[in-house]
Enzyme design. Structure first.
Site, PDB file in Angstrom:
ATOM      1  N   THR A  38       0.451 -13.640   8.888  1.00 20.31           N
ATOM      2  CA  THR A  38       1.454 -12.847   9.602  1.00 20.31           C
ATOM      3  C   THR A  38       1.600 -13.339  11.031  1.00 20.31           C
ATOM      4  OG1 THR A  38       0.858 -10.935   8.241  1.00 20.31           O
ATOM      5  CG2 THR A  38       2.161 -10.515  10.218  1.00 20.31           C
TER       6      THR A  38
ATOM      7  N   GLY B 281      26.394  15.318 -29.927  1.00 21.69           N
ATOM      8  CA  GLY B 281      25.579  15.370 -28.716  1.00 21.69           C
ATOM      9  C   GLY B 281      24.223  14.734 -28.876  1.00 21.69           C
TER      10      GLY B 281
ATOM     11  N   HIS C  55      17.359  16.307 -30.107  1.00 20.78           N
ATOM     12  CA  HIS C  55      16.201  17.028 -29.589  1.00 20.78           C
ATOM     13  C   HIS C  55      14.895  16.351 -30.024  1.00 20.78           C
ATOM     14  CE1 HIS C  55      19.014  19.895 -28.167  1.00 20.78           C
ATOM     15  NE2 HIS C  55      19.273  20.432 -29.345  1.00 20.78           N
TER      16      HIS C  55
ATOM     17  N   THR D 233      -2.705 -10.935  12.400  1.00 23.35           N
ATOM     18  CA  THR D 233      -3.779 -11.707  11.775  1.00 23.35           C
ATOM     19  C   THR D 233      -3.186 -12.773  10.863  1.00 23.35           C
ATOM     20  OG1 THR D 233      -3.861 -10.242   9.849  1.00 23.35           O
ATOM     21  CG2 THR D 233      -5.284  -9.681  11.702  1.00 23.35           C
ATOM     22  N   GLY D 234      -3.955 -13.832  10.637  1.00 21.04           N
ATOM     23  CA  GLY D 234      -3.688 -14.821   9.607  1.00 21.04           C
ATOM     24  C   GLY D 234      -2.258 -15.281   9.478  1.00 21.04           C
TER      25      GLY D 234
ATOM     26  N   LYS E  21     -12.300  -8.957   9.747  1.00 25.20           N
ATOM     27  CA  LYS E  21     -11.459  -9.331  10.899  1.00 25.20           C
ATOM     28  C   LYS E  21     -10.938  -8.102  11.638  1.00 25.20           C
ATOM     29  CE  LYS E  21      -7.865 -10.411   7.502  1.00 25.20           C
ATOM     30  NZ  LYS E  21      -7.097 -11.514   6.895  1.00 25.20           N
TER      31      LYS E  21
ATOM     32  N   ARG F 284     -12.807 -11.876   5.222  1.00 24.63           N
ATOM     33  CA  ARG F 284     -13.137 -10.538   4.740  1.00 24.63           C
ATOM     34  C   ARG F 284     -13.370  -9.568   5.900  1.00 24.63           C
ATOM     35  NH1 ARG F 284     -16.843  -9.945  -0.579  1.00 24.63           N
ATOM     36  NH2 ARG F 284     -15.483 -10.981  -2.088  1.00 24.63           N
TER      37      ARG F 284
ATOM     38  N   TYR G 122      18.426  18.192 -12.923  1.00 23.13           N
ATOM     39  CA  TYR G 122      17.581  19.324 -13.282  1.00 23.13           C
ATOM     40  C   TYR G 122      16.724  18.911 -14.474  1.00 23.13           C
ATOM     41  CZ  TYR G 122      21.603  20.132 -16.432  1.00 23.13           C
ATOM     42  OH  TYR G 122      22.618  20.002 -17.335  1.00 23.13           O
TER      43      TYR G 122
ATOM     44  N   LYS H 188      -4.242   9.194   9.626  1.00 23.29           N
ATOM     45  CA  LYS H 188      -4.979  10.383  10.052  1.00 23.29           C
ATOM     46  C   LYS H 188      -4.552  10.820  11.445  1.00 23.29           C
ATOM     47  CE  LYS H 188      -9.621  12.226  10.814  1.00 23.29           C
ATOM     48  NZ  LYS H 188     -11.076  12.038  10.627  1.00 23.29           N
TER      49      LYS H 188
END
Length: 515
Positions: A36, A304, A275, A33-34, A65, A63, A221, A137
């Site tokens: 692309t 640390g 911490h 389409t369009g 197509k 809108r 982790y 689907k």
């Protein structure tokens, strides 16, 4: 049987190469389409416009197509059901075996400043999600691609039925994750544009809360090695890692806490966290002076820990820090000399805060049994003009300045929180105790360990003193003034204890719980 591939994309990265391989190596006929279709034709690829395939023209400014039985019938038809195939044959519906669709850039559009509402609405894709969902689907028969990053995997699997079947299922899941994220972005934008906010929604929070984030990084982790963890969202958009080991789950929590804390300050400031709690913080005319004061608060806990600064980190600071075991250092910039010094510490993580260091407008989201808790970030310090002196003695100018510095720091300490400070320097920090008086005792003990005199200090409490004992302990330690929210049923007892000891005390009427 003819193989049809339907291509309709906004993001055209890698499309021509992918389409060329579909035609030349795998024998597909292209529908499009369009823009692309125009691009594919310009590159010399045979392509059939969707309107030609359906026999129905595009209309209403594009809108409508692809919303047609010859498209969705070709996607949803069960190849293993005779009645489906008979219906397709009776109505001239060809099978579409591959769909490549990515959606109108709605998220990018609404992220632009001052975007017009009409522009946002026009960037809500209808046909794209419909094609993606239909194809997803029916993943047993249709390959569906919503991300250019998957082109190579699809090409590699097309001649391997077993591999293709497994890939189709993964691609189907990816589609539904993408359309869920897309719909959530639309809903969030429309909620933000409502003329009349829902008064039934607490603090303007939506009736339905949706959160769909892309995985940014798999982590080795979580808080502990037996817990799986991953990072989601745009964290890496805000920081650049210059060197060091991969960030851990705990590093990311600490970096976030450090960022919010340092965002409270405008003067040259350094904070050291462990911490997620600040164990030392100071502001000064120069960053090196701030470092000496912050580090003096506690020279044990930073082992640390995390160091964050709000100015360019120069060689003088780097020389001070280099021999202290530190997990992460965060700065808006590092000088070349500082980088050279830190380069010898291969595991040390250096992080640039790309957009500066300040608290953003993100909401706090925390998991609870059966759902989530969502709240606005705690971004206010309150207006000092509305703070109330409740004791007979007024604070001195120096005490006021110390109070405001400590109030900024204490807001970022886990409750129950007590901070002793003098000038723009923390002297002792007590965090996370079940009794406030215990937090005060710990802060006093930490100051003693650091050989810092609390005489003439300010004691800061993020929530009310429920009893006079916490204030009395502070006075005994040398504090001459206090700042706290107030609001206890025993406020009068606490005020009386302050007056008896000649202390000045300020009520803010604003609490800063941090659980």
């Amino acid at each position: 049987m003819e193989k049809l591939a339907l291509l309709s994309v906004s993001d055209k990265r890698g499309l021509v190469e992918f389409a060329t391989a579909l035609v030349q190596k795998h024998g597909f006929r292209l529908l499009s389409t369009g823009g692309t279709a125009k691009l594919l034709a310009e590159k010399g690829l045979p392509v059939t416009e969707v309107s030609q395939h359906t026999g129905f023209p595009e209309m209403m400014e594009g809108r409508v197509k692809t919303l047609h039985p010859k498209i969705h019938g070709g996607l949803l038809c069960r190849r293993d059901k005779a009645e489906h195939m008979d219906a397709a044959k009776a109505h001239g519906i060809g099978m579409i075996d591959l769909v490549v669709v990515n959606l109108y850039p709605f998220e990018e559009t609404v992220a632009k400043p001052n975007v017009h509402f009409e522009d946002a609405i026009e960037n809500i894709d209808i046909g794209g999600p419909s094609m993606l969902r239909s194809a997803a689907k029916n993943f047993e028969s249709v390959s569906v691609v919503c991300d250019p990053a998957d082109y190579n995997a699809v090409l590699a699997a097309l001649d391997k039925p077993a591999d293709l079947a497994a890939l189709r299922r993964k691609l189907s899941l990816k589609v539904f994750q993408r359309t869920a994220s897309y719909d959530a972005a639309i809903a969030k934008y429309l909620e933000s544009q409502a003329d009349e906010p829902d008064m039934n929604a607490l603090s303007g929070l939506p009736e339905k809360f949706s959160l769909t984030l892309k995985k940014a990084q798999s982590l080795r982790y979580g808080e502990n090695p037996h817990q799986q963890a991953a990072l989601y969202g745009t964290f890496h958009d805000h920081y650049q890692q210059l060197q060091g080991k991969e960030l851990s789950y705990n590093n990311i929590l600490d970096i976030t806490s450090a960022t919010y804390l340092i965002g409270e300050f405008e003067r040259p400031t350094i904070a050291i966290l462990k911490h997620t709690n600040p164990c030392g913080a100071a502001s000064a005319d120069t960053l090196i002076d701030a470092w000496h004061k912050a580090y003096a608060t506690d020279k044990q806990a930073p082992f640390g820990g995390i160091i964050v600064v709000n100015r360019t980190l120069e060689a003088d600071i780097a020389e001070q820090i280099k021999d202290i075991f530190t997990e992460v250092i965060i700065a808006p910039r590092f000088s070349d000399e500082a980088l050279s010094i830190f380069a010898k510490k291969k595991n040390l993580r250096l992080m640039i805060a790309k957009e500066g260091l300040g608290a953003d407008s993100l909401q706090d989201v925390r998991s609870v049994v059966g759902g989530l808790l969502v709240q606005d970030r705690n971004k206010t310090l309150g207006d000092p003009r509305n703070f109330k002196v409740v004791t007979k003695r007024q604070p001195t100018a120096e005490e006021w300045a110390s109070m405001m510095f400590g109030w900024r720091v204490c807001k970022h300490v886990k409750s129950n929180a007590i901070v002793y400070c003098r000038g723009e320097q923390t002297l002792g920090v007590g965090a996370g105790q079940m009794a406030r008086v215990d937090s005060s005792r710990i802060a006093v003990w930490k100051a003693g360990e650091a050989k810092l005199d609390l005489k003439g200090s300010v004691v800061v409490s993020e929530a009310l003193f429920p009893f006079a004992d916490g204030l009395i302990a502070a006075a005994d330690a040398g504090a001459t003034s206090a700042i706290q929210p107030g609001g206890s049923v025993r406020d009068e007892e606490v005020i009386k204890a302050a007056d008896e000891r000649g202390m000045a005390m300020v009520f803010t009427s604003l609490r800063h719980f941090k659980h």
